[in-house]
Design a protein around this motif. Structure first.
Motif, PDB file in Angstrom:
ATOM      1  N   THR A 102      -0.582  -8.025 -32.840  1.00  0.00           N
ATOM      2  CA  THR A 102      -0.701  -8.994 -31.755  1.00  0.00           C
ATOM      3  C   THR A 102      -0.049  -8.504 -30.462  1.00  0.00           C
ATOM      4  N   VAL A 116      -7.728  -7.606 -35.053  1.00  0.00           N
ATOM      5  CA  VAL A 116      -7.485  -9.004 -35.400  1.00  0.00           C
ATOM      6  C   VAL A 116      -7.355  -9.086 -36.918  1.00  0.00           C
ATOM      7  N   TYR A 118      -7.862 -12.060 -39.840  1.00  0.00           N
ATOM      8  CA  TYR A 118      -8.263 -13.423 -40.189  1.00  0.00           C
ATOM      9  C   TYR A 118      -8.060 -13.649 -41.676  1.00  0.00           C
ATOM     10  N   VAL A 124      -6.357 -17.476 -38.031  1.00  0.00           N
ATOM     11  CA  VAL A 124      -6.022 -16.242 -37.318  1.00  0.00           C
ATOM     12  C   VAL A 124      -4.554 -15.908 -37.580  1.00  0.00           C
ATOM     13  N   HIS A 127      -3.931 -11.331 -33.459  1.00  0.00           N
ATOM     14  CA  HIS A 127      -5.023 -11.162 -32.499  1.00  0.00           C
ATOM     15  C   HIS A 127      -4.537 -10.292 -31.349  1.00  0.00           C
ATOM     16  N   GLU A 131      -2.954 -13.714 -27.997  1.00  0.00           N
ATOM     17  CA  GLU A 131      -1.941 -14.215 -28.940  1.00  0.00           C
ATOM     18  C   GLU A 131      -1.995 -15.732 -29.117  1.00  0.00           C
ATOM     19  N   MET A 133      -4.462 -17.348 -29.949  1.00  0.00           N
ATOM     20  CA  MET A 133      -5.348 -17.644 -31.084  1.00  0.00           C
ATOM     21  C   MET A 133      -4.598 -17.646 -32.421  1.00  0.00           C
ATOM     22  N   VAL A 134      -3.438 -17.002 -32.456  1.00  0.00           N
ATOM     23  CA  VAL A 134      -2.680 -16.882 -33.703  1.00  0.00           C
ATOM     24  C   VAL A 134      -2.236 -18.267 -34.174  1.00  0.00           C
TER      25      VAL A 134
END
Length: 198
Positions: A102, A116, A118, A124, A127, A131, A133-134
């Motif tokens: 990240t 990334v 997942y 997530v 990423h 970040e 999105m984490v």
């Protein structure tokens, strides 16, 4: 003798008029033979094969140079980066691995290539481009064409140990939505992925 009293040399060394070679076609024949030897034409099948191979090599080189000129990573670089990320997570554990993936200054970024991670549930874990999105579950996320690419990714991750996936996503280098190919490898209950923009 001529009437003026001088010697008449006209018949001693007669000047040739329009000299001709003893064999009028010998020079042409020699040139033709030389040309045939130096520019011999291969059989039609072999010639076509050579042309096709040359074209194929030129197209691959042009595509590679074009992609490099745009500053984009190659498929080989994406696969190598994913291998590197998987190895790092295995060696250092998920917490440190996800943090490094990240990180914007970590070792898992190269031009427009980032990793990334997942979970197979759509969560997530890391990423490299965003970040924020984490920690979010993006299972329902769709691209501009309406493709549920996260759901497709985790479904592929359950079915295969490694795979390529195509969808559209924002290129972090130019902020444009572009076609993207993502290479992923399954690691326990996650998929580690890195992609290239086309």
């Amino acid at each position: 003798m001529n009437p003026g009293g001088g010697a008449d040399n006209r018949n001693e060394h007669p000047a040739p008029v329009n000299p001709k070679p003893s064999h009028p076609n010998r020079a042409a024949a020699t040139f033709s033979s030389f040309t045939d030897l130096t520019h011999s034409t291969p059989p039609k099948g072999l010639a076509m094969k050579r042309i096709l191979i040359t074209l194929a090599v030129a197209l691959v080189a042009a595509a590679t140079l074009s992609h490099a000129a745009e500053g984009g990573a190659t498929p080989e670089q994406a696969k190598a980066m994913v291998h590197k990320g998987v190895a790092f997570i295995k060696a250092n554990g998920p917490d440190k691995g996800y943090a490094e993936i990240t990180s914007k200054t970590g070792p898992f970024r190269f031009e427009d290539l980032y990793l990334v991670v997942y979970g197979l549930d759509g969560m997530v874990h890391a990423h490299g481009a965003n970040e924020k999105m984490v920690g979010r579950n993006l299972i329902e996320l769709k691209d501009v064409d309406g493709k549920a690419f996260v759901k497709e990714r985790v479904d592929l991750g359950r079915a295969k140990t490694s795979f390529w996936q195509d969808y559209k996503f924002t290129n972090p280098e130019n902020k444009k939505v572009e076609p993207k190919s993502m290479y992923c490898e399954r690691l326990e209950q996650t998929v580690v992925c890195g992609g290239i923009y086309k």
